[in-house]
Design a protein around this motif. Structure first.
Motif, short mmCIF file in Angstrom:
data_model
loop_
_atom_site.label_atom_id
_atom_site.label_comp_id
_atom_site.label_asym_id
_atom_site.label_seq_id
_atom_site.Cartn_x
_atom_site.Cartn_y
_atom_site.Cartn_z
N CYS A 3 0.88 -1.25 -0.05
CA CYS A 3 -0.03 -0.07 -0.20
C CYS A 3 0.88 1.15 0.02
O CYS A 3 2.01 0.92 0.19
CB CYS A 3 -0.68 -0.12 1.02
SG CYS A 3 0.22 0.18 2.90
N CYS A 5 0.18 4.01 2.09
CA CYS A 5 -0.01 4.56 3.20
C CYS A 5 1.13 5.47 3.94
O CYS A 5 0.99 6.61 4.31
CB CYS A 5 -0.78 3.87 4.44
SG CYS A 5 -2.49 3.11 3.88
N CYS A 73 -0.04 -3.29 7.63
CA CYS A 73 -0.14 -1.73 7.73
C CYS A 73 -1.24 -1.42 8.72
O CYS A 73 -2.41 -1.86 8.56
CB CYS A 73 -0.79 -1.08 6.37
SG CYS A 73 -0.95 0.66 6.38
N CYS A 76 -4.52 0.45 6.85
CA CYS A 76 -5.53 -0.07 5.73
C CYS A 76 -5.41 -1.55 5.90
O CYS A 76 -6.32 -2.46 5.25
CB CYS A 76 -5.02 0.13 4.31
SG CYS A 76 -3.77 -0.47 3.65
ZN LIG Z 1 -1.69 0.85 4.29
#
Ligand SMILES: [Zn+2]
Length: 80
Positions: A3, A5, A73, A76
């Protein structure tokens, strides 16, 4: 890395900070996470978040500290 993030959340923090009166005279320019580690995964350097853990010990006033890396994470839920 699964991801974005780690890159996107600091950018959102900068944008949000610049809507606050506290940042009017000194606008935020950039932000980054303090607790990053760069583990190898499948032969590539990746990025993940870590956190410190304080270990309280007998006969010691100040705790010892170690750190653990998040496997997922925390924003998320994707696996690092
Ligand atoms: Zn994430």
């Amino acid at each position: 890395m699964g991801c974005n993030c780690i890159k996107e959340i600091p950018q959102e923090i900068v944008e949000h900070s610049n809507t606050l009166a506290d940042f009017k005279k000194t606008p935020a320019m950039s932000a980054k996470f303090k607790d990053l580690v760069f583990p190898f995964k499948d032969g590539k350097v990746t990025t993940a978040l870590k956190t410190d853990v304080k270990i309280k010990c007998e006969n010691r006033k100040t705790p010892k500290t170690t750190s653990v890396r998040f496997s997922y994470c925390p924003f998320c839920g994707q696996k690092y």
